[in-house]
Design a protein around this motif. Structure first.
Motif, PDB file in Angstrom:
ATOM      1  N   ILE A  34       0.844  -1.212   0.000  1.00 24.94           N
ATOM      2  CA  ILE A  34       0.000   0.000   0.000  1.00 24.94           C
ATOM      3  C   ILE A  34       0.876   1.258   0.000  1.00 24.94           C
ATOM      4  N   VAL A  35       1.892   1.253   0.862  1.00 28.09           N
ATOM      5  CA  VAL A  35       2.806   2.405   0.934  1.00 28.09           C
ATOM      6  C   VAL A  35       3.505   2.602  -0.416  1.00 28.09           C
ATOM      7  N   THR A  36       3.982   1.508  -0.997  1.00 22.87           N
ATOM      8  CA  THR A  36       4.718   1.599  -2.264  1.00 22.87           C
ATOM      9  C   THR A  36       3.815   2.080  -3.392  1.00 22.87           C
ATOM     10  N   ALA A  37       2.626   1.498  -3.482  1.00 25.42           N
ATOM     11  CA  ALA A  37       1.714   1.855  -4.579  1.00 25.42           C
ATOM     12  C   ALA A  37       1.360   3.341  -4.515  1.00 25.42           C
ATOM     13  N   LEU A  38       1.026   3.824  -3.326  1.00 25.88           N
ATOM     14  CA  LEU A  38       0.627   5.240  -3.219  1.00 25.88           C
ATOM     15  C   LEU A  38       1.840   6.157  -3.404  1.00 25.88           C
ATOM     16  N   ALA A  39       2.984   5.755  -2.870  1.00 20.43           N
ATOM     17  CA  ALA A  39       4.199   6.577  -3.075  1.00 20.43           C
ATOM     18  C   ALA A  39       4.559   6.645  -4.554  1.00 20.43           C
ATOM     19  N   ASN A  40       4.235   5.597  -5.296  1.00 15.82           N
ATOM     20  CA  ASN A  40       4.558   5.564  -6.721  1.00 15.82           C
ATOM     21  C   ASN A  40       3.444   6.130  -7.601  1.00 15.82           C
ATOM     22  N   GLY A  41       2.460   6.777  -6.990  1.00 16.60           N
ATOM     23  CA  GLY A  41       1.505   7.542  -7.798  1.00 16.60           C
ATOM     24  C   GLY A  41       0.143   6.920  -8.003  1.00 16.60           C
ATOM     25  N   ALA A  42      -0.139   5.775  -7.365  1.00 13.92           N
ATOM     26  CA  ALA A  42      -1.503   5.228  -7.472  1.00 13.92           C
ATOM     27  C   ALA A  42      -2.479   6.228  -6.844  1.00 13.92           C
ATOM     28  N   GLY A  43      -3.733   6.232  -7.338  1.00 14.06           N
ATOM     29  CA  GLY A  43      -4.707   7.200  -6.833  1.00 14.06           C
ATOM     30  C   GLY A  43      -5.273   6.781  -5.487  1.00 14.06           C
ATOM     31  N   LYS A  44      -5.962   5.649  -5.477  1.00 16.84           N
ATOM     32  CA  LYS A  44      -6.595   5.146  -4.257  1.00 16.84           C
ATOM     33  C   LYS A  44      -6.321   3.650  -4.170  1.00 16.84           C
ATOM     34  N   VAL A  45      -6.189   3.141  -2.953  1.00 15.03           N
ATOM     35  CA  VAL A  45      -6.101   1.691  -2.764  1.00 15.03           C
ATOM     36  C   VAL A  45      -7.347   1.244  -2.004  1.00 15.03           C
ATOM     37  N   PHE A  46      -8.206   0.491  -2.687  1.00 15.71           N
ATOM     38  CA  PHE A  46      -9.414  -0.070  -2.070  1.00 15.71           C
ATOM     39  C   PHE A  46      -9.046  -1.411  -1.454  1.00 15.71           C
ATOM     40  N   VAL A  47      -9.474  -1.653  -0.217  1.00 15.93           N
ATOM     41  CA  VAL A  47      -9.140  -2.936   0.399  1.00 15.93           C
ATOM     42  C   VAL A  47     -10.407  -3.767   0.574  1.00 15.93           C
ATOM     43  N   THR A  48     -10.345  -5.006   0.132  1.00 12.83           N
ATOM     44  CA  THR A  48     -11.482  -5.911   0.310  1.00 12.83           C
ATOM     45  C   THR A  48     -10.957  -7.172   0.995  1.00 12.83           C
ATOM     46  N   GLU A  49     -11.877  -7.894   1.631  1.00 11.38           N
ATOM     47  CA  GLU A  49     -11.462  -9.143   2.268  1.00 11.38           C
ATOM     48  C   GLU A  49     -11.514 -10.285   1.273  1.00 11.38           C
ATOM     49  N   GLY A  50     -12.641 -10.368   0.556  1.00 15.27           N
ATOM     50  CA  GLY A  50     -12.846 -11.536  -0.286  1.00 15.27           C
ATOM     51  C   GLY A  50     -12.468 -11.288  -1.735  1.00 15.27           C
ATOM     52  N   ILE A  51     -12.178 -12.383  -2.445  1.00 17.31           N
ATOM     53  CA  ILE A  51     -11.847 -12.290  -3.869  1.00 17.31           C
ATOM     54  C   ILE A  51     -13.079 -11.869  -4.684  1.00 17.31           C
ATOM     55  N   PRO A  52     -14.274 -12.443  -4.445  1.00 14.99           N
ATOM     56  CA  PRO A  52     -15.432 -12.002  -5.225  1.00 14.99           C
ATOM     57  C   PRO A  52     -15.718 -10.506  -5.050  1.00 14.99           C
ATOM     58  N   GLU A  53     -15.582 -10.020  -3.813  1.00  9.95           N
ATOM     59  CA  GLU A  53     -15.810  -8.593  -3.547  1.00  9.95           C
ATOM     60  C   GLU A  53     -14.804  -7.740  -4.342  1.00  9.95           C
ATOM     61  N   ALA A  54     -13.563  -8.207  -4.392  1.00  3.94           N
ATOM     62  CA  ALA A  54     -12.523  -7.471  -5.141  1.00  3.94           C
ATOM     63  C   ALA A  54     -12.859  -7.453  -6.627  1.00  3.94           C
ATOM     64  N   ARG A  55     -13.253  -8.614  -7.157  1.00  5.07           N
ATOM     65  CA  ARG A  55     -13.583  -8.679  -8.598  1.00  5.07           C
ATOM     66  C   ARG A  55     -14.775  -7.775  -8.919  1.00  5.07           C
ATOM     67  N   ASN A  56     -15.801  -7.794  -8.068  1.00  6.00           N
ATOM     68  CA  ASN A  56     -16.988  -6.947  -8.308  1.00  6.00           C
ATOM     69  C   ASN A  56     -16.627  -5.475  -8.312  1.00  6.00           C
ATOM     70  N   LEU A  57     -15.845  -5.084  -7.321  1.00  8.87           N
ATOM     71  CA  LEU A  57     -15.452  -3.679  -7.222  1.00  8.87           C
ATOM     72  C   LEU A  57     -14.649  -3.274  -8.457  1.00  8.87           C
ATOM     73  N   TYR A  58     -13.736  -4.141  -8.844  1.00 11.94           N
ATOM     74  CA  TYR A  58     -12.877  -3.867 -10.014  1.00 11.94           C
ATOM     75  C   TYR A  58     -13.725  -3.616 -11.267  1.00 11.94           C
ATOM     76  N   THR A  59     -14.782  -4.397 -11.436  1.00 11.20           N
ATOM     77  CA  THR A  59     -15.591  -4.238 -12.658  1.00 11.20           C
ATOM     78  C   THR A  59     -16.411  -2.936 -12.641  1.00 11.20           C
ATOM     79  N   SER A  60     -16.485  -2.268 -11.484  1.00 11.99           N
ATOM     80  CA  SER A  60     -17.227  -1.000 -11.440  1.00 11.99           C
ATOM     81  C   SER A  60     -16.391   0.175 -11.974  1.00 11.99           C
ATOM     82  N   PHE A  61     -15.101  -0.057 -12.210  1.00 12.60           N
ATOM     83  CA  PHE A  61     -14.256   1.022 -12.744  1.00 12.60           C
ATOM     84  C   PHE A  61     -14.265   1.021 -14.265  1.00 12.60           C
ATOM     85  N   LEU A  62     -14.004   2.185 -14.847  1.00 16.52           N
ATOM     86  CA  LEU A  62     -13.869   2.269 -16.306  1.00 16.52           C
ATOM     87  C   LEU A  62     -12.663   1.435 -16.731  1.00 16.52           C
TER      88      LEU A  62
END
Ligand code: MLT
Length: 239
Positions: A34-62
């Protein structure tokens, strides 16, 4: 400053975190990612517990606006863009992207601590900068060490000790028993590498080919950034 410490993600209960500033630590490797990604210019880091939740959230982005990252048993999850290796979260890869991250313990520790008044992600990579900000705020602090699969993990405890030691250079501290132990462990002689030479999760990561991640994650103070978790469910850099 009053400082308490919780030994695993699973022990972080909502009622312990309320009204507190919480620093979540998962040296190997979620908070280092998380520290590395944000220091290297990522916008936001969303944290999810489950893999399905992560996949669903990912598909909501352009398309091309987000990357899906994380691990199970230390390895990249099938179909994900990135694993949990901080070295793969380079500027070229993450700049201006949102990251959706799910890991076994680190993202769970963040989610379990989200009732905190303020919630930050700390690793060796940003420990001294985090200490300065936390000391400046001078509010009761709860350090949540993520641990590994419900077990205490030495890497997180050592980083907690370094965080506490660094805070104590700025403000007087009163530690609970577990944070006294982390502080004593940090203040004992020996390098970070020596003290962690027999750490179970560190040895596991080495055994599955992540020696370079281990070396990287044990470097203190390479970034002056502090990721903060916001109630909307993501981490950004504290301005
Ligand atoms: C986790 O969150 O469990 C860890 O970051 C595991 C790992 O080292 O990938």
């Amino acid at each position: 400053m009053e400082i308490g410490l919780i030994a695993t993600a699973q022990l972080a209960k909502p009622e312990f975190c309320e009204e507190k500033t919480v620093a979540v630590i998962d040296v190997l490797r979620a908070t280092s990612v998380i520290v590395t990604a944000l220091a290297n210019g990522a916008g936001k880091v969303f944290v999810t517990e489950g893999i399905p939740e992560a996949r669903n959230l990912y598909t909501s982005f352009l398309p091309n606006a987000a990357l899906l990252g994380g691990e199970r048993a230390g390895n990249k999850i099938e179909g994900f863009d990135l694993g949990n290796s901080p070295l793969s979260y380079t500027t070229d890869v993450v700049r201006d992207k949102n990251i959706v991250l799910t890991t076994t313990n680190g993202t769970l520790a963040i989610r379990n601590s989200k009732t905190a008044k303020r919630l930050f992600a700390v690793s060796f990579l940003n420990v001294f900068y985090a200490a300065k900000i936390l000391a400046d705020a001078n509010e009761p602090l709860l350090i949540v060490c993520s641990g590994t699969n419900g077990n205490f993990s030495l890497d997180d405890a050592l980083c907690a000790g370094m965080l506490i030691d660094s805070i104590s250079r700025f403000v007087p501290i009163q530690c609970d028993d577990l944070s006294q132990m982390a502080l004593a462990f940090f203040r004992q002689g020996g390098s970070i590498q020596e003290k962690l030479s027999d750490c179970k999760h560190l040895k596991y990561l080495r055994s599955i080919g992540y020696e370079k991640d281990v070396e990287y994650c044990l470097q203190p103070n390479i970034f002056e950034v502090l990721p903060e978790y916001l109630p909307e469910g993501f981490l950004v850099l504290k301005p």
